[in-house]
Design a protein around this motif. Structure first.
Motif, PDB file in Angstrom:
ATOM      1  N   PRO A  72     -41.726 -18.322  60.295  1.00 34.21           N
ATOM      2  CA  PRO A  72     -40.375 -18.526  60.656  1.00 34.21           C
ATOM      3  C   PRO A  72     -39.607 -19.707  61.048  1.00 34.21           C
ATOM      4  CG  PRO A  72     -41.041 -16.267  61.635  1.00 34.21           C
ATOM      5  CD  PRO A  72     -42.429 -17.118  60.965  1.00 34.21           C
ATOM      6  N   ARG A  73     -40.743 -20.451  61.763  1.00 35.48           N
ATOM      7  CA  ARG A  73     -40.493 -21.896  62.383  1.00 35.48           C
ATOM      8  C   ARG A  73     -40.087 -22.641  61.155  1.00 35.48           C
ATOM      9  NH1 ARG A  73     -44.915 -23.303  66.399  1.00 35.48           N
ATOM     10  NH2 ARG A  73     -45.713 -23.908  64.389  1.00 35.48           N
ATOM     11  N   PHE A  74     -40.855 -22.242  59.941  1.00 40.29           N
ATOM     12  CA  PHE A  74     -40.744 -23.750  59.099  1.00 40.29           C
ATOM     13  C   PHE A  74     -40.025 -23.101  58.047  1.00 40.29           C
ATOM     14  CE2 PHE A  74     -45.230 -24.308  60.847  1.00 40.29           C
ATOM     15  CZ  PHE A  74     -45.041 -25.433  61.261  1.00 40.29           C
ATOM     16  N   SER A  75     -39.392 -22.202  57.793  1.00 38.73           N
ATOM     17  CA  SER A  75     -38.486 -21.907  56.612  1.00 38.73           C
ATOM     18  C   SER A  75     -37.160 -21.023  56.992  1.00 38.73           C
ATOM     19  CB  SER A  75     -39.530 -20.764  55.976  1.00 38.73           C
ATOM     20  OG  SER A  75     -38.663 -20.428  54.671  1.00 38.73           O
ATOM     21  N   ASP A  76     -36.219 -21.151  56.421  1.00 34.73           N
ATOM     22  CA  ASP A  76     -35.085 -20.598  56.341  1.00 34.73           C
ATOM     23  C   ASP A  76     -35.022 -19.632  55.043  1.00 34.73           C
ATOM     24  OD1 ASP A  76     -32.423 -19.546  56.029  1.00 34.73           O
ATOM     25  OD2 ASP A  76     -31.637 -21.387  55.333  1.00 34.73           O
ATOM     26  N   PRO A  77     -35.177 -18.093  55.573  1.00 31.84           N
ATOM     27  CA  PRO A  77     -35.526 -16.902  54.733  1.00 31.84           C
ATOM     28  C   PRO A  77     -34.296 -16.836  53.601  1.00 31.84           C
ATOM     29  CG  PRO A  77     -35.213 -16.151  56.864  1.00 31.84           C
ATOM     30  CD  PRO A  77     -35.131 -17.598  57.066  1.00 31.84           C
ATOM     31  N   ASP A  78     -33.078 -17.364  53.942  1.00 35.32           N
ATOM     32  CA  ASP A  78     -32.062 -17.275  52.801  1.00 35.32           C
ATOM     33  C   ASP A  78     -32.395 -18.049  51.936  1.00 35.32           C
ATOM     34  OD1 ASP A  78     -31.111 -15.130  54.393  1.00 35.32           O
ATOM     35  OD2 ASP A  78     -29.690 -16.810  55.600  1.00 35.32           O
ATOM     36  N   GLN A  79     -33.053 -19.457  51.929  1.00 37.38           N
ATOM     37  CA  GLN A  79     -33.185 -20.194  51.115  1.00 37.38           C
ATOM     38  C   GLN A  79     -34.699 -20.226  50.447  1.00 37.38           C
ATOM     39  OE1 GLN A  79     -30.782 -21.968  49.736  1.00 37.38           O
ATOM     40  NE2 GLN A  79     -29.397 -20.741  51.087  1.00 37.38           N
ATOM     41  N   LEU A  80     -35.703 -20.066  51.281  1.00 36.99           N
ATOM     42  CA  LEU A  80     -37.026 -20.213  50.806  1.00 36.99           C
ATOM     43  C   LEU A  80     -37.757 -19.138  51.543  1.00 36.99           C
ATOM     44  CD1 LEU A  80     -39.423 -21.863  49.598  1.00 36.99           C
ATOM     45  CD2 LEU A  80     -39.434 -22.886  51.606  1.00 36.99           C
ATOM     46  N   ARG A  81     -38.554 -18.411  50.858  1.00 36.20           N
ATOM     47  CA  ARG A  81     -39.536 -17.304  51.362  1.00 36.20           C
ATOM     48  C   ARG A  81     -40.764 -17.905  51.546  1.00 36.20           C
ATOM     49  NH1 ARG A  81     -38.466 -11.841  48.177  1.00 36.20           N
ATOM     50  NH2 ARG A  81     -40.427 -11.552  49.626  1.00 36.20           N
ATOM     51  N   LEU A  82     -41.355 -18.068  52.570  1.00 32.34           N
ATOM     52  CA  LEU A  82     -42.723 -18.463  52.821  1.00 32.34           C
ATOM     53  C   LEU A  82     -43.639 -17.471  53.226  1.00 32.34           C
ATOM     54  CD1 LEU A  82     -44.350 -21.117  53.261  1.00 32.34           C
ATOM     55  CD2 LEU A  82     -43.712 -21.183  55.599  1.00 32.34           C
ATOM     56  N   THR A  83     -45.084 -17.553  52.452  1.00 29.00           N
ATOM     57  CA  THR A  83     -45.884 -16.548  52.983  1.00 29.00           C
ATOM     58  C   THR A  83     -47.181 -17.314  52.976  1.00 29.00           C
ATOM     59  OG1 THR A  83     -44.847 -14.709  51.632  1.00 29.00           O
ATOM     60  CG2 THR A  83     -47.106 -14.544  52.169  1.00 29.00           C
ATOM     61  N   VAL A  84     -47.747 -17.065  53.906  1.00 23.61           N
ATOM     62  CA  VAL A  84     -49.243 -17.956  54.153  1.00 23.61           C
ATOM     63  C   VAL A  84     -50.238 -16.981  54.218  1.00 23.61           C
ATOM     64  CG1 VAL A  84     -50.579 -19.192  55.722  1.00 23.61           C
ATOM     65  CG2 VAL A  84     -48.171 -19.851  55.817  1.00 23.61           C
ATOM     66  N   LEU A  85     -51.183 -17.191  53.312  1.00 19.74           N
ATOM     67  CA  LEU A  85     -52.230 -16.182  52.982  1.00 19.74           C
ATOM     68  C   LEU A  85     -53.681 -16.818  53.323  1.00 19.74           C
ATOM     69  CD1 LEU A  85     -51.355 -15.372  49.336  1.00 19.74           C
ATOM     70  CD2 LEU A  85     -50.703 -14.232  51.389  1.00 19.74           C
ATOM     71  N   SER A  86     -54.493 -15.863  53.417  1.00 21.89           N
ATOM     72  CA  SER A  86     -55.881 -16.275  54.102  1.00 21.89           C
ATOM     73  C   SER A  86     -56.458 -16.781  52.776  1.00 21.89           C
ATOM     74  CB  SER A  86     -56.760 -15.136  54.612  1.00 21.89           C
ATOM     75  OG  SER A  86     -56.896 -14.002  53.695  1.00 21.89           O
ATOM     76  N   PRO A  87     -57.823 -17.086  52.614  1.00 22.45           N
ATOM     77  CA  PRO A  87     -58.602 -17.674  51.461  1.00 22.45           C
ATOM     78  C   PRO A  87     -58.848 -16.218  50.618  1.00 22.45           C
ATOM     79  CG  PRO A  87     -59.526 -18.720  53.042  1.00 22.45           C
ATOM     80  CD  PRO A  87     -58.449 -17.818  53.815  1.00 22.45           C
ATOM     81  N   THR A  88     -58.718 -14.817  51.273  1.00 20.38           N
ATOM     82  CA  THR A  88     -59.028 -13.680  50.610  1.00 20.38           C
ATOM     83  C   THR A  88     -57.835 -13.131  49.791  1.00 20.38           C
ATOM     84  OG1 THR A  88     -58.901 -12.412  52.604  1.00 20.38           O
ATOM     85  CG2 THR A  88     -60.900 -13.218  51.865  1.00 20.38           C
TER      86      THR A  88
END
Length: 143
Positions: A72-88
């Motif tokens: 949430p600190r890095f993205s505006d969910p109304d404009q860009l949805r950010l998802t960080v995944l593990s290597p798996t």
């Protein structure tokens, strides 16, 4: 009289050919514009991911930073949805509420490409928003 009838047949044939040509040209232009917009959107999303990369990697290395606080600190969910995944492919954090059954995203085409070390993209229909969405996956490069 016969000449006048021939004129209208020729006029009608040329009119139909002209309209077909204009229609084809319009379709080709619209397709090219759509492709250009998609390429520009993809490049923009990749650039945003690369700008966020150092902060995400730093937050992941900080043991006191909870994973869900990173996105949430890095993205505006109304404009860009950010998802960080593990290597798996497991979701570490995301800026939007996770849909049911989306705990592991490894089978998605853009994620498969990112796991192979390449930037992956996919344009697909999203049922919740009832629209095509552009998905871009960028592998994070640990320093």
């Amino acid at each position: 009289m016969r000449l006048r009838g021939l004129f209208w047949w020729i006029f009608a044939a040329f009119s139909i050919l002209l309209l077909a040509g204009v229609g084809l040209l319009t379709w080709a232009a619209a397709t090219a514009i759509e492709r250009l917009a998609l390429e520009q959107s993809t490049a923009h999303l990749i650039a945003q991911a690369r700008l966020l990369e150092p902060g995400i990697l730093a937050a992941r290395r900080t043991p006191s930073a909870p994973g869900d606080a990173v996105c949430p600190r890095f993205s505006d969910p109304d404009q860009l949805r950010l998802t960080v995944l593990s290597p798996t492919g497991e979701v570490l954090c995301r800026t939007s509420i996770a849909p049911a059954g989306a705990a592991n995203l490894a089978a998605r085409p853009e994620i498969e490409a990112a796991m192979a070390g390449r930037t992956g993209t996919d344009l697909r229909y999203h049922n919740a928003v009832e629209a095509d969405l552009l998905y871009v996956a960028v592998p994070l490069m640990e320093a």
